[in-house]
Design a protein around this motif. Structure first.
Motif, mmCIF file in Angstrom:
data_model
loop_
_atom_site.group_PDB
_atom_site.id
_atom_site.type_symbol
_atom_site.label_atom_id
_atom_site.label_comp_id
_atom_site.label_asym_id
_atom_site.label_seq_id
_atom_site.Cartn_x
_atom_site.Cartn_y
_atom_site.Cartn_z
ATOM 1 N N ASP A 1 23.185 41.810 41.621
ATOM 2 C CA ASP A 1 22.524 41.782 40.323
ATOM 3 C C ASP A 1 22.024 43.188 39.973
ATOM 4 N N GLU A 2 22.599 43.780 38.902
ATOM 5 C CA GLU A 2 22.315 45.183 38.569
ATOM 6 C C GLU A 2 20.849 45.450 38.246
ATOM 7 N N LYS A 3 20.139 44.402 37.841
ATOM 8 C CA LYS A 3 18.745 44.653 37.441
ATOM 9 C C LYS A 3 17.846 45.046 38.626
ATOM 10 N N TYR A 4 18.335 44.842 39.843
ATOM 11 C CA TYR A 4 17.530 45.215 41.017
ATOM 12 C C TYR A 4 17.862 46.613 41.549
ATOM 13 N N SER B 1 19.950 39.010 45.391
ATOM 14 C CA SER B 1 18.719 39.332 44.664
ATOM 15 C C SER B 1 17.470 39.446 45.539
#
Ligand code: MG
Length: 382
Positions: free
Chosen positions: A55-58, A34
């Motif tokens: 983490d896919e949100k990044y 992250s």
């Protein structure tokens, strides 16, 4: 030579890149969890072909940051496994925790040589991993300083069998304390390691001595010895990184400053030993070296780990994953320091035991152990 580096923004990851910088080792791929800012910086410096974020949100953030760079960007849990299977000279696995297991197996199946810093790989999936290494005829070199030391002590041993491994432990910040004194220790006290500067998870593991327990299990698998053949010895100075005793009673030890770049570099350049940026050890400056017995009644995690490796099957995985869950609760100030050992020991006697577990059963065990610890916390039992 070229490497794929998994977990590039952590402590081992950044020190691996120090070694790459010094010896012009090409970095083919980088993966991080992250820390996007540092991953961007590393990508600009080392220009890998691939990077991945766990983490896919990044994903969109890193894509925008690196829009001017020619690099393929992957994301998600699977992405570290994809990178581990790229053709390269070494896959350096410095992922933290159980998450390192699948990328290690992926690297081995692709017949890549692995430099292993992720000890949880061998703790949770020891038999599976050792079997996969044999089946695929590939090698695994230890980065963990103790295991690197043991590996080095065995160079030149030929067919001679070792009778004992002497696994040294610094004892962490709480050596010599009683259970009573440990009741109210804080997160910042646990994170204040006397000798090594490391990531948060391993520093807490070092304070509870779970780290040594995990290393004991790692050693049993990697060096194919019995748990009874591993003696844990407290050595406060972290100068002797471990030793082996042979049948004739001779003990061979490896010494050096407490600098992870020494074992990291050897795992990358083996069998060559090249100049290393680490400070050289002066024995006269180091002065007195001391060795003492650990107190397994105070440090219950070490006891649990020893029990787990004797039980075999998925027991080490239970201990490892219960510990990961408990440490995450401790790091978010939800449980006390001694609760970690309590959670690990009770998980070991409560989560279903499976002899000779498959990969699916290991993955099931991880969930079951974590759920056990989190539910005990929710019910106010820890
Ligand atoms: Mg170690």
């Amino acid at each position: 030579m070229d490497i794929v580096l998994l977990g590039s923004t952590g402590s081992i990851g950044t020190q691996t890149l120090d070694v790459c910088r010094m010896h012009n080792i090409r970095v083919k791929a980088l993966s991080a969890n992250s820390n996007i800012e540092l991953l961007e910086k590393q990508t600009r410096e080392f220009l890998p072909e691939y990077i991945s974020v766990f983490d896919e949100k990044y994903y969109s953030d890193i894509k925008i940051r690196l829009a001017d760079i020619n690099v393929k960007i992957l994301c998600g849990e699977e992405s570290a496994c994809e990178l581990a299977a790229l053709k390269c000279d070494r896959v350096v696995n410095s992922v933290v925790g159980f998450a390192g297991l699948l990328p290690t197996l992926s690297a081995i199946k692709a017949k890549n040589s692995v430099a292993l810093a992720n000890k949880e790989t061998l703790v949770a999936g020891g038999e599976l991993v050792m079997r996969a290494l044999e089946e695929n005829g590939t090698s695994m070199l230890p980065i963990d300083s103790e295991h690197s030391a043991i590996f080095q002590c065995l160079l030149g041993a030929g067919e001679n069998k070792l009778s004992k491994i002497i696994l040294t432990a610094s004892g962490g910040p709480f050596f010599g304390k009683t259970r009573e004194e440990l009741k109210n220790v804080t997160k910042s006290q646990a994170l204040d390691h006397p000798n090594w500067k490391m990531g948060e998870k391993i520093t807490v593991d070092s304070a509870t001595m779970m780290n040594k327990g995990l290393e004991l299990i790692e050693a049993v698998h990697y060096f194919r010895v019995l748990p009874e053949q591993v003696e844990v010895v407290i050595h406060r100075q972290s100068i002797m990184h471990s030793a082996v005793e042979f049948e004739d009673s001779a003990i061979i030890a490896q010494l050096g400053t407490a600098d992870m770049r020494i074992p990291i570099q050897l795992a990358l350049t083996y069998p060559k030993r090249l100049e290393c940026p680490a400070k050289k050890l002066s024995l006269t400056e180091a002065g007195t070296l001391t060795f003492e017995k650990p107190d397994e009644d105070v440090f219950g995690c070490l006891k649990a780990a020893r029990k787990a490796i004797k039980m075999g099957g998925n027991a080490p995985c239970i201990v490892n994953c219960a510990n990961e869950a408990a440490v995450s609760l401790f790091l978010s100030d939800k449980i006390g320091f001694l609760d970690i050992g309590e959670a690990v020991n009770s998980a070991l006697s409560s989560v279903k035991f499976i002899n000779d577990p498959s990969l699916d059963e290991i993955l099931y065990t991880k969930k079951a152990a974590e759920e056990y610890v989190f539910s005990r916390f929710k019910q106010g039992e820890i």
